[in-house]
Design an enzyme around this catalytic site. Structure first.
Site, PDB file in Angstrom:
ATOM      1  N   TYR A   1       0.640  -1.303  -0.036  1.00 48.45           N
ATOM      2  CA  TYR A   1       0.089   0.064  -0.006  1.00 48.45           C
ATOM      3  C   TYR A   1       0.846   1.172   0.014  1.00 48.45           C
ATOM      4  O   TYR A   1       1.802   1.481   0.812  1.00 48.45           O
ATOM      5  CB  TYR A   1      -0.866  -0.083   1.157  1.00 48.45           C
ATOM      6  CG  TYR A   1      -1.931   1.051   1.337  1.00 48.45           C
ATOM      7  CD1 TYR A   1      -3.071   0.606   0.322  1.00 48.45           C
ATOM      8  CD2 TYR A   1      -1.753   2.320   1.733  1.00 48.45           C
ATOM      9  CE1 TYR A   1      -4.040   1.897   0.406  1.00 48.45           C
ATOM     10  CE2 TYR A   1      -2.815   3.269   1.639  1.00 48.45           C
ATOM     11  CZ  TYR A   1      -3.988   2.977   1.265  1.00 48.45           C
ATOM     12  OH  TYR A   1      -5.102   3.826   1.156  1.00 48.45           O
TER      13      TYR A   1
ATOM     14  N   HIS B   1     -10.091   1.637   4.110  1.00 47.80           N
ATOM     15  CA  HIS B   1      -8.740   0.995   3.574  1.00 47.80           C
ATOM     16  C   HIS B   1      -7.938   1.178   4.856  1.00 47.80           C
ATOM     17  O   HIS B   1      -6.841   0.452   5.108  1.00 47.80           O
ATOM     18  CB  HIS B   1      -8.340   1.750   2.375  1.00 47.80           C
ATOM     19  CG  HIS B   1      -9.216   1.501   1.263  1.00 47.80           C
ATOM     20  ND1 HIS B   1      -8.946   1.871  -0.195  1.00 47.80           N
ATOM     21  CD2 HIS B   1     -10.320   0.664   1.070  1.00 47.80           C
ATOM     22  CE1 HIS B   1      -9.799   1.569  -0.955  1.00 47.80           C
ATOM     23  NE2 HIS B   1     -10.655   0.757  -0.384  1.00 47.80           N
TER      24      HIS B   1
ATOM     25  N   PHE C   1      -5.704   9.242  -3.810  1.00 42.92           N
ATOM     26  CA  PHE C   1      -4.505   8.540  -4.350  1.00 42.92           C
ATOM     27  C   PHE C   1      -4.215   7.383  -3.572  1.00 42.92           C
ATOM     28  O   PHE C   1      -4.320   7.416  -2.361  1.00 42.92           O
ATOM     29  CB  PHE C   1      -3.063   9.666  -4.210  1.00 42.92           C
ATOM     30  CG  PHE C   1      -1.976   8.936  -4.383  1.00 42.92           C
ATOM     31  CD1 PHE C   1      -1.257   9.212  -5.821  1.00 42.92           C
ATOM     32  CD2 PHE C   1      -1.291   8.212  -3.525  1.00 42.92           C
ATOM     33  CE1 PHE C   1      -0.011   8.672  -6.088  1.00 42.92           C
ATOM     34  CE2 PHE C   1      -0.073   7.897  -3.893  1.00 42.92           C
ATOM     35  CZ  PHE C   1       0.714   7.951  -5.124  1.00 42.92           C
ATOM     36  N   GLU C   2      -4.051   6.464  -4.392  1.00 47.38           N
ATOM     37  CA  GLU C   2      -3.350   5.008  -3.836  1.00 47.38           C
ATOM     38  C   GLU C   2      -2.675   4.368  -4.936  1.00 47.38           C
ATOM     39  O   GLU C   2      -3.001   4.356  -5.973  1.00 47.38           O
ATOM     40  CB  GLU C   2      -4.847   4.104  -3.302  1.00 47.38           C
ATOM     41  CG  GLU C   2      -5.489   4.582  -2.139  1.00 47.38           C
ATOM     42  CD  GLU C   2      -6.693   3.508  -1.890  1.00 47.38           C
ATOM     43  OE1 GLU C   2      -7.302   3.111  -2.752  1.00 47.38           O
ATOM     44  OE2 GLU C   2      -6.977   3.380  -0.662  1.00 47.38           O
ATOM     45  N   ILE C   3      -1.565   3.711  -4.260  1.00 47.60           N
ATOM     46  CA  ILE C   3      -0.944   2.634  -5.296  1.00 47.60           C
ATOM     47  C   ILE C   3      -0.729   1.452  -4.446  1.00 47.60           C
ATOM     48  O   ILE C   3      -0.467   1.546  -3.096  1.00 47.60           O
ATOM     49  CB  ILE C   3       0.240   3.017  -5.667  1.00 47.60           C
ATOM     50  CG1 ILE C   3       0.233   4.362  -6.400  1.00 47.60           C
ATOM     51  CG2 ILE C   3       1.058   1.864  -6.532  1.00 47.60           C
ATOM     52  CD1 ILE C   3       1.683   4.779  -6.972  1.00 47.60           C
TER      53      ILE C   3
END
Ligand code: GDP
Ligand code: MN
Length: 349
Positions: free
Chosen positions: A178, A274, A237-239
């Site tokens: 994450y 999350h 924004f998440e990768i």
């Protein structure tokens, strides 16, 4: 690996570098964009910056999702901005809508109450479906089956700095699950019972919770689990690793929350959901602060201070949110002294 790809790219002479796209060790990764047709202009701005700062060199595909059919105009005007593959998917009713255990009359009363109290998106029904979809379903959409990592993109965000390496590759190589760039405290009126629910999940699933030395849990409570301090990663924004979200442990948590009804009777956001899962289940060493990625989602900006010149950033350093009041970066830095400077970002300075 990285320089091999760069060499292939140079050889390609500016034409679409099929060798990169077909590279056998390339991470199976994708941009995921949930959007309405009316988001077209904002999405175009976001894609333009992603392409300019990163993806024109790396050619990762895009998946667009919507609970309605995308218009031809939307498809044409997004696909024309990139040489990468673009895929457009409809979200079916099993992933967007009311589960049968929800009392919709009660849900409507709850919306009215939050609306009257002027809580942001408090009266919105679609916003709740959106948050539930992002919490429990996007990673299970069939168009994402082929991928192991995703990067979430929203309309009207800004990417201020060059991203001259492959974050997906970096995450995979380091076993990261994450990645985030902004963190802040949640508006508690949207999640009155989320913490109690999460605590009872923890009590019933001790084997799934990481209480070890490398736990992130100290980040989310300032009073030894009595209350949630609201700290969460901003999920616009998440990768992240799709496999983490598809895992039995994550789904067990999501299903537990979903059964409580708080997506509809309150206004639980996908960001705290999350984040609580990441904090409960992952190790510090599996979570990455993308300090080098300059980013804005209104009204917050992460502007990289140390790498500002090297990465050709266009944000103003004075606008950086990191060390201000609502930011949770100070608390996060207490978890680990060296989290900010990992190799991938530091070497390039
Ligand atoms: P905010 O960032 O919390 O203010 O919410 P946004 O309006 O940006 O919504 C979050 C994301 O979900 C964005 O990518 C929106 O395009 C998308 N979104 C929000 N509501 C809907 C909806 O009803 N349908 C679809 N298809 N996408 C939505
Ligand atoms: Mn948004």
């Amino acid at each position: 690996e990285q320089s091999a790809l760069a060499a292939i790219y140079k050889q390609s002479n500016g034409s679409p570098p099929a060798a990169i796209v077909a590279h056998p060790n390339r991470v199976k990764a994708v941009f995921v964009i949930l959007a309405r047709n009316s988001d077209l202009n904002g999405i175009r701005k976001s894609i333009r910056e992603i392409e300019d700062r990163f993806n024109r060199k790396f050619h990762y595909p895009y998946v667009f999702l919507n609970e309605e059919f995308f218009t031809d105009e939307f498809k044409e005007q997004t696909s024309s901005l990139t040489s990468s593959p673009t895929h457009y998917g409809k979200i079916d009713d099993d992933m967007w809508g009311y589960p049968s255990h929800i009392n919709q009359t009660h849900a409507a009363e709850c919306r009215k109450d939050l609306q009257d109290r002027k809580i942001i998106y408090g009266g919105s029904e679609p916003y709740r479906h959106m948050c539930r979809f992002q919490s429990g379903f996007f990673f299970r959409h069939p168009l994402l089956d082929a991928y192991e990592y995703y990067w979430r993109v929203e309309p009207d965000v800004n990417y201020y700095c060059d991203i001259d390496y492959d974050p997906f590759q970096m995450m995979k190589d380091k076993g990261l699950k994450y990645g985030w760039t902004l963190s802040l405290t949640e508006y508690m009126a949207t999640i009155p019972t989320l913490w109690e629910t999460t605590k009872s999940f923890m009590a019933q699933n001790r084997d799934l919770i990481n209480h070890g030395e490398d736990s992130i849990l100290p980040w989310i409570t300032d009073d030894n689990f009595e209350t949630y301090n609201g700290c969460h990663f901003w999920s616009n924004f998440e990768i992240g690793s799709l496999d983490f979200f598809r895992s039995e442990r994550y789904l067990k948590y999501f299903n537990y929350l979903d059964a409580q009804g708080g997506f509809f009777y309150e206004r639980w956001g996908d960001a705290p959901v999350h984040s609580l899962a990441v904090a409960m289940m992952l190790k510090k060493s599996e979570v990455h602060f993308f300090n080098d990625i300059g980013y804005k989602h209104n009204p917050l900006i992460h502007c990289p201070i140390e790498q500002w010149a090297h990465k050709k950033c266009s944000c103003e350093k004075k606008d950086n949110f990191d060390w201000t009041g609502w930011s949770c970066l100070t608390r996060y830095s207490e978890l680990s002294k060296d989290f900010i400077w990992d190799e991938a970002t530091h070497l390039n300075m």
